[in-house]
Design a protein around this motif. Structure first.
Motif, PDB file in Angstrom:
ATOM      1  N   ASP A  34      -7.562  36.135  21.865  1.00  0.00           N
ATOM      2  CA  ASP A  34      -6.919  37.346  22.388  1.00  0.00           C
ATOM      3  C   ASP A  34      -5.849  37.008  23.419  1.00  0.00           C
ATOM      4  O   ASP A  34      -4.744  37.566  23.389  1.00  0.00           O
ATOM      5  N   ARG A  38      -1.685  37.563  23.263  1.00  0.00           N
ATOM      6  CA  ARG A  38      -0.916  38.215  24.334  1.00  0.00           C
ATOM      7  C   ARG A  38       0.165  37.285  24.863  1.00  0.00           C
ATOM      8  O   ARG A  38       1.294  37.711  25.140  1.00  0.00           O
ATOM      9  N   LYS A  41       3.031  37.334  22.447  1.00  0.00           N
ATOM     10  CA  LYS A  41       3.825  38.556  22.587  1.00  0.00           C
ATOM     11  C   LYS A  41       4.726  38.482  23.817  1.00  0.00           C
ATOM     12  O   LYS A  41       5.883  38.915  23.774  1.00  0.00           O
ATOM     13  N   ASN A  42       4.211  37.932  24.896  1.00  0.00           N
ATOM     14  CA  ASN A  42       5.031  37.750  26.096  1.00  0.00           C
ATOM     15  C   ASN A  42       6.196  36.809  25.817  1.00  0.00           C
ATOM     16  O   ASN A  42       7.317  37.032  26.264  1.00  0.00           O
TER      17      ASN A  42
END
Length: 136
Positions: A34, A38, A41-42
């Motif tokens: 997870d 993230r 995506k950053n």
């Protein structure tokens, strides 16, 4: 009869401990996945900001959107990246410890190779300075 019950209780306790540690390992692995999503995506957001160079961008915090200047948004994303990296490394260390606990509970030898750490950039630089001087 009491000895059989005692052996059965010990076996159940060992199985319970194995299951408990195994669940910790699985949960930590899922958290790493997870956090890595993230982090990716950053990374995509930072790349998009660098390519488009807008004055303001929209940021999503949970279920809330906020508009911020690009410089501030970039700073927030970079801090989040550092925080995610720290969390991922801590979870990886936790998995190593739990794996050794699992081996100990099973009565097997622990694997000390998991305790190895990668060299950081300063250590690599110092090592590269020494290597030309060392004759193999």
């Amino acid at each position: 009869m009491a000895k059989e019950e005692s052996d059965l209780d010990k076996a159940m306790e060992i199985l319970y401990d194995i299951e408990k540690v195994g669940e910790k390992i699985i949960i930590d692995k899922e958290l790493i996945i997870d956090f890595d999503r993230r982090r990716n995506k950053n990374r995509e957001a930072l790349r998009s900001i660098q390519q488009k160079k807008p004055e303001k961008v929209w940021l999503c915090f949970g279920n809330m959107f906020v508009r911020a200047y690009t410089d501030k948004a970039k700073e927030i994303i970079e801090k989040d990246q550092a925080h995610l990296d720290t969390n991922i490394n801590a979870l990886r260390d936790s998995i190593k410890e739990n794996y050794n606990d699992l081996k100990r509970i099973e009565g097997k030898e622990t694997d000390d190779s998991f305790k190895l750490k990668a060299l950081n950039s300063k250590e690599v630089e110092a090592l590269s300075d020494l290597l030309p001087k060392v004759v193999l």
